[in-house]
Design a protein around this motif. Structure first.
Motif, short mmCIF file in Angstrom:
data_model
loop_
_atom_site.label_atom_id
_atom_site.label_comp_id
_atom_site.label_asym_id
_atom_site.label_seq_id
_atom_site.Cartn_x
_atom_site.Cartn_y
_atom_site.Cartn_z
N ILE A 1 7.12 -5.52 1.64
CA ILE A 1 6.87 -4.31 0.85
C ILE A 1 7.80 -4.26 -0.36
O ILE A 1 7.38 -3.93 -1.48
CB ILE A 1 7.04 -3.05 1.73
CG1 ILE A 1 5.90 -2.97 2.75
CG2 ILE A 1 7.08 -1.80 0.87
CD1 ILE A 1 6.06 -1.86 3.76
N LYS A 2 9.07 -4.64 -0.18
CA LYS A 2 10.02 -4.65 -1.30
C LYS A 2 9.59 -5.65 -2.36
O LYS A 2 9.63 -5.36 -3.56
CB LYS A 2 11.43 -4.98 -0.79
CG LYS A 2 12.10 -3.86 -0.02
CD LYS A 2 13.50 -4.28 0.41
CE LYS A 2 14.20 -3.14 1.15
NZ LYS A 2 15.55 -3.55 1.61
N GLU A 3 9.18 -6.84 -1.92
CA GLU A 3 8.75 -7.85 -2.88
C GLU A 3 7.48 -7.41 -3.60
O GLU A 3 7.33 -7.61 -4.80
CB GLU A 3 8.52 -9.18 -2.16
CG GLU A 3 8.16 -10.32 -3.11
CD GLU A 3 7.94 -11.63 -2.38
OE1 GLU A 3 7.50 -12.60 -3.04
OE2 GLU A 3 8.17 -11.70 -1.16
N ARG A 4 6.59 -6.77 -2.85
CA ARG A 4 5.34 -6.30 -3.45
C ARG A 4 5.62 -5.25 -4.52
O ARG A 4 5.09 -5.31 -5.64
CB ARG A 4 4.44 -5.75 -2.36
CG ARG A 4 3.25 -4.93 -2.84
CD ARG A 4 2.28 -5.74 -3.71
NE ARG A 4 1.11 -4.94 -4.01
CZ ARG A 4 -0.06 -5.07 -3.39
NH1 ARG A 4 -0.23 -5.99 -2.48
NH2 ARG A 4 -1.07 -4.29 -3.70
N THR A 5 6.45 -4.27 -4.21
CA THR A 5 6.73 -3.20 -5.16
C THR A 5 7.48 -3.71 -6.38
O THR A 5 7.38 -3.14 -7.46
CB THR A 5 7.53 -2.07 -4.50
OG1 THR A 5 8.74 -2.60 -3.91
CG2 THR A 5 6.72 -1.39 -3.40
N ALA A 6 8.22 -4.81 -6.22
CA ALA A 6 8.95 -5.38 -7.36
C ALA A 6 8.04 -6.14 -8.30
O ALA A 6 8.30 -6.21 -9.51
CB ALA A 6 10.07 -6.30 -6.86
N SER A 7 6.96 -6.70 -7.78
CA SER A 7 6.10 -7.55 -8.62
C SER A 7 4.73 -6.94 -8.88
O SER A 7 4.16 -7.13 -9.97
CB SER A 7 5.92 -8.93 -7.98
OG SER A 7 5.26 -8.84 -6.72
N VAL A 8 4.17 -6.23 -7.90
CA VAL A 8 2.83 -5.62 -8.04
C VAL A 8 2.90 -4.24 -7.41
O VAL A 8 2.44 -4.02 -6.30
CB VAL A 8 1.74 -6.46 -7.33
CG1 VAL A 8 0.35 -5.91 -7.68
CG2 VAL A 8 1.83 -7.93 -7.71
N ASP A 9 3.47 -3.29 -8.13
CA ASP A 9 3.68 -1.97 -7.56
C ASP A 9 2.41 -1.14 -7.67
O ASP A 9 2.31 -0.20 -8.45
CB ASP A 9 4.84 -1.28 -8.26
CG ASP A 9 5.30 -0.03 -7.51
OD1 ASP A 9 4.84 0.17 -6.36
OD2 ASP A 9 6.10 0.73 -8.06
N GLU A 10 1.41 -1.50 -6.86
CA GLU A 10 0.12 -0.81 -6.86
C GLU A 10 -0.42 -0.72 -5.44
O GLU A 10 -0.06 -1.52 -4.58
CB GLU A 10 -0.89 -1.55 -7.75
CG GLU A 10 -0.49 -1.59 -9.21
CD GLU A 10 -1.57 -2.22 -10.07
OE1 GLU A 10 -2.74 -2.18 -9.65
OE2 GLU A 10 -1.25 -2.73 -11.14
N GLU A 11 -1.28 0.27 -5.24
CA GLU A 11 -1.91 0.43 -3.93
C GLU A 11 -2.74 -0.80 -3.61
O GLU A 11 -3.14 -1.55 -4.50
CB GLU A 11 -2.79 1.68 -3.94
CG GLU A 11 -2.03 2.98 -4.15
CD GLU A 11 -2.95 4.19 -4.13
OE1 GLU A 11 -4.13 4.02 -3.76
OE2 GLU A 11 -2.49 5.28 -4.49
N PRO A 12 -3.01 -1.03 -2.31
CA PRO A 12 -3.87 -2.17 -1.94
C PRO A 12 -5.19 -2.15 -2.69
O PRO A 12 -5.79 -1.09 -2.89
CB PRO A 12 -4.06 -1.97 -0.43
CG PRO A 12 -2.84 -1.24 0.01
CD PRO A 12 -2.50 -0.32 -1.14
N ALA A 13 -5.60 -3.31 -3.13
CA ALA A 13 -6.84 -3.42 -3.91
C ALA A 13 -8.05 -3.03 -3.06
O ALA A 13 -8.11 -3.29 -1.86
CB ALA A 13 -7.00 -4.84 -4.42
#
Length: 278
Positions: free
Chosen positions: A211-223
């Motif tokens: 989740i931390k890596e996701r918010t750092a690179s693609v801070d968006e809700e699941p597609a």
């Protein structure tokens, strides 16, 4: 410098041009624009040992991630990738600009990569053309894709998508942020328990790091994708040509799944200690 010569893949060009003008009476101006596009954009494909056409969303953060992926494909010196949205604009009277670009580039490229993150925009027509004309050389990279219909936990990817859904959920009935965070923590804990009960090997620390890596690179809700998108993805998944991703780093790494040379790397990678020990 040698003079102009006949392209090695001249037959591919003729096929594409025939499709572009099939059943349409077009003015000479449109023919001139098609020829101009061919002369400007296609030669670099022929000079490369491996060529890629990259499709997807070309604007904003979507476009930024798309071009990072294209840059990874370009890293080998004998490779060339073209993002369709970065090619020159055309001024035609009858023939649609997109029709010219997708037919010429798609026919001439060795492989096609589609990076997808949403259901709106022009992605669906692109997928339809690739499915009809270029299915065997097309590879799709849909963010957060877990299958055509998936309502329960079956894989590690299911658990990750469920965790992201919890993280990005806005609990309107809870005004206090601390209480909202506590609720999310409880739901994540329940998710981990359910996933482990299904035999999925994942821990709370792993989900938190993702989740931390996701918010750092693609801070968006699941597609979210339409049924049409999902059907196309399922088709390429069955062909072994569908590679879901969650973070930008995963997307970059997946560039190596495309046919052709992999990104160049050092035999021994540098690390911080290499410099601090000197």
């Amino acid at each position: 410098m040698s003079g102009p010569r006949v392209p090695q893949n001249a037959n591919a060009i003729y096929q594409a041009v025939n499709r572009i003008f099939e059943g349409i009476e077009a003015p000479q101006r449109d023919w001139q624009e098609v020829i101009r596009y061919m002369n400007e954009e296609l030669p670099r494909f022929e000079q490369a040992d491996t060529s890629y056409l990259v499709l997807g969303s070309y604007r904003g953060q979507y476009g930024h991630r798309l071009r990072e992926f294209a840059n990874c494909l370009n890293m080998p010196t004998n490779s060339e990738s073209i993002v369709l949205g970065d090619t020159l604009d055309l001024d035609t009277a009858v023939i649609p600009e997109f029709d010219i670009k997708i037919n010429l580039l798609g026919e001439f490229a060795d492989s096609i990569a589609g990076v997808y993150e949403k259901e709106d925009g022009g992605e669906s027509p692109e997928l339809g053309v690739c499915r009809s004309l270029f299915a065997r050389k097309t590879f799709v990279f849909p963010r957060d894709y877990t299958g055509l219909t998936r309502d329960n936990l079956e894989t590690r990817e299911d658990a990750i998508q469920a965790a992201l859904t919890i993280y990005y959920t806005n609990f309107d009935n809870i005004d206090d942020k601390d209480r909202e965070q506590e609720k999310k923590k409880r739901e994540l804990a329940s998710l981990i328990t359910a996933a482990q009960r299904e035999g999925i090997d994942i821990t709370e620390r792993e989900l938190t790091d993702i989740i931390k890596e996701r918010t750092a690179s693609v801070d968006e809700e699941p597609a979210v994708y339409s049924w049409v998108h999902l059907s196309f993805f399922k088709r390429w998944e069955a062909m072994g040509q569908c590679y879901p991703w969650t973070t930008l780093e995963e997307l970059r790494d997946l560039a190596d799944e495309m046919p052709g040379p992999v990104r160049p790397r050092w035999e021994t990678e540098f690390d911080v200690d290499t410099f601090l020990d000197e």
